[in-house]
Design a protein around this motif. Structure first.
Motif, short mmCIF file in Angstrom:
data_model
loop_
_atom_site.label_atom_id
_atom_site.label_comp_id
_atom_site.label_asym_id
_atom_site.label_seq_id
_atom_site.Cartn_x
_atom_site.Cartn_y
_atom_site.Cartn_z
N ILE A 83 4.15 -3.79 4.55
CA ILE A 83 3.86 -5.13 5.06
C ILE A 83 2.82 -5.77 4.15
N GLU A 84 3.18 -6.86 3.48
CA GLU A 84 2.24 -7.53 2.58
C GLU A 84 1.30 -8.42 3.38
N LEU A 85 0.04 -8.40 3.00
CA LEU A 85 -0.99 -9.22 3.64
C LEU A 85 -1.44 -10.29 2.64
N HIS A 86 -1.65 -11.50 3.13
CA HIS A 86 -1.92 -12.63 2.24
C HIS A 86 -3.27 -13.28 2.54
N GLY A 87 -3.81 -13.93 1.53
CA GLY A 87 -4.96 -14.81 1.72
C GLY A 87 -6.31 -14.12 1.71
N ASP A 88 -7.33 -14.89 1.27
CA ASP A 88 -8.70 -14.36 1.23
C ASP A 88 -9.57 -14.91 2.37
N ASP A 93 -4.17 -17.96 -1.09
CA ASP A 93 -3.53 -16.70 -1.49
C ASP A 93 -3.32 -16.72 -3.00
N ASP A 94 -3.45 -15.55 -3.62
CA ASP A 94 -3.25 -15.44 -5.06
C ASP A 94 -2.08 -14.49 -5.33
N PRO A 95 -0.94 -15.01 -5.79
CA PRO A 95 0.23 -14.16 -6.03
C PRO A 95 0.05 -13.14 -7.15
N ALA A 96 -1.01 -13.29 -7.96
CA ALA A 96 -1.25 -12.32 -9.04
C ALA A 96 -1.72 -10.98 -8.50
N VAL A 97 -2.15 -10.95 -7.24
CA VAL A 97 -2.58 -9.71 -6.60
C VAL A 97 -1.74 -9.50 -5.34
N GLY A 135 -7.84 -13.85 -5.45
CA GLY A 135 -7.09 -12.60 -5.54
C GLY A 135 -7.98 -11.39 -5.32
N TYR A 136 -9.15 -11.42 -5.93
CA TYR A 136 -10.09 -10.31 -5.77
C TYR A 136 -10.69 -10.29 -4.37
N ARG A 137 -10.90 -11.48 -3.80
CA ARG A 137 -11.44 -11.54 -2.43
C ARG A 137 -10.39 -11.07 -1.42
N LYS A 138 -9.12 -11.39 -1.69
CA LYS A 138 -8.04 -10.87 -0.84
C LYS A 138 -8.00 -9.34 -0.92
N ALA A 139 -8.10 -8.81 -2.13
CA ALA A 139 -8.08 -7.36 -2.32
C ALA A 139 -9.20 -6.70 -1.52
#
Length: 321
Positions: A83-88, A93-97, A135-139
């Protein structure tokens, strides 16, 4: 159609010849089985010779191979119920991560990784695997979920570097990377990082603070790309070429063998002959086995000791006496 790098041209010639012989043999009166076997053996020997003696620049090219499996490819081959999770929860949301939760066999895992694109449209959408601050904040947000529920984390590294655009800088690119380094180092759950292609600069480091870091045999991991290094050190009237890139790649010590020797990575995961893109299912199986074995080892260590060892691991980097 298979994409061949320059140093793979002799391989291309033999593979083309084998395909031609197979077409002649199929439905014809000529039995070319023995000849095909002979050339196949010659092909295997040639591959072994070429891929056992790659230069750092050739490994760089292989790490960037357009057919090399990316994060989503490995997720589909290794994981169930992803299940993919999106957004920071701050900007977007950053599709690169790519980040999400799933199972590897019966082991629940949070997985985070860079995602490059394969088609032109997808490359633009994924920004060529170069993450923005969100992207890094989403991670980090997803990794903190892992900590909350005591789920192991796996990160897959494959980026030329963090995106250096004006918008990214305005939204705090450097701060996002620095914050990840600090916050991830203190997460109370096992973390495994695997460099599957390019590990470029702070963009890679922001997802590779971990308890164990592995590299695929033909991946690279470096503070800067060979092209960037050559442009800074040896630009000749703004003109640098392949020879400069090759020299920079050698000087940077960016291969898995170099980095294991210096104690920066923990182990190398061998690739199938010819590279991960030649047998992606086999490569996924090897990565999966490494992940499960390492998770089993790390879960035997107490949380306090895990964090202390993580701290000591990174303090030792660069200390050679």
């Amino acid at each position: 159609m298979t994409y061949y790098l320059d140093f793979e041209k002799p391989i291309q010639e033999l593979e083309t010849k084998i395909e031609e012989l197979k077409k002649l043999s199929d439905g014809g009166d000529i039995d070319l089985t023995q000849e095909i076997k002979r050339i196949n053996k010659k092909l295997k020997d040639l591959k072994t010779e070429i891929f056992s003696n790659l230069t750092p620049w050739q490994k760089t090219q292989l790490a960037r191979h357009p057919e090399r499996p990316y994060t989503l490819d490995y997720i589909s081959m290794m994981m169930d119920d992803f299940i993919e999770l999106h957004g920071d929860r701050r900007f977007g949301d950053d599709p690169a991560v790519v980040a999400g939760i799933g199972k590897i066999d019966n082991c629940s895992v949070i997985i985070v990784g860079h995602q490059k694109g394969r088609t032109i449209k997808e490359r633009i959408y994924r920004n060529f695997g170069q993450a923005h601050p969100e992207g890094y904040r989403k991670a980090l947000r997803v990794m903190k979920i892992a900590e909350r529920f005591k789920i192991p984390i796996v990160t897959l590294i494959d980026t030329p570097g963090a995106f250096p655009g004006i918008g990214a800088e305005e939204r705090g690119q450097a701060e996002a990377i620095a914050n990840n380094l600090m916050e991830i180092s203190l997460l109370k759950t096992p973390i495994i990082s695997i460099v599957i292609g390019e590990g470029g600069s702070g963009g890679a480091l922001a997802l590779s603070v971990c308890d164990r870091i592995f590299m695929l045999e033909h991946s690279i991991y470096s503070v800067i790309s060979p092209e960037g290094c050559a442009a800074i050190l040896w630009k000749k009237n703004s003109d640098v070429g392949v020879e400069d890139y090759a020299r920079a790649a050698s000087e940077l010590k960016l291969t898995a063998e170099d980095l294991k020797e210096y104690g920066i990575i923990d182990d190398i995961i061998p690739e199938p002959l010819g590279g991960a893109h030649r047998e992606p299912q086999e490569m996924a199986k090897r990565i999966k086995n490494k992940i499960l074995t390492t998770i089993n080892e790390l879960q035997k260590v107490s949380v306090d000791e895990l964090i202390q060892r993580r701290y000591e691991k990174f303090r030792k980097i660069g200390n050679f006496w």
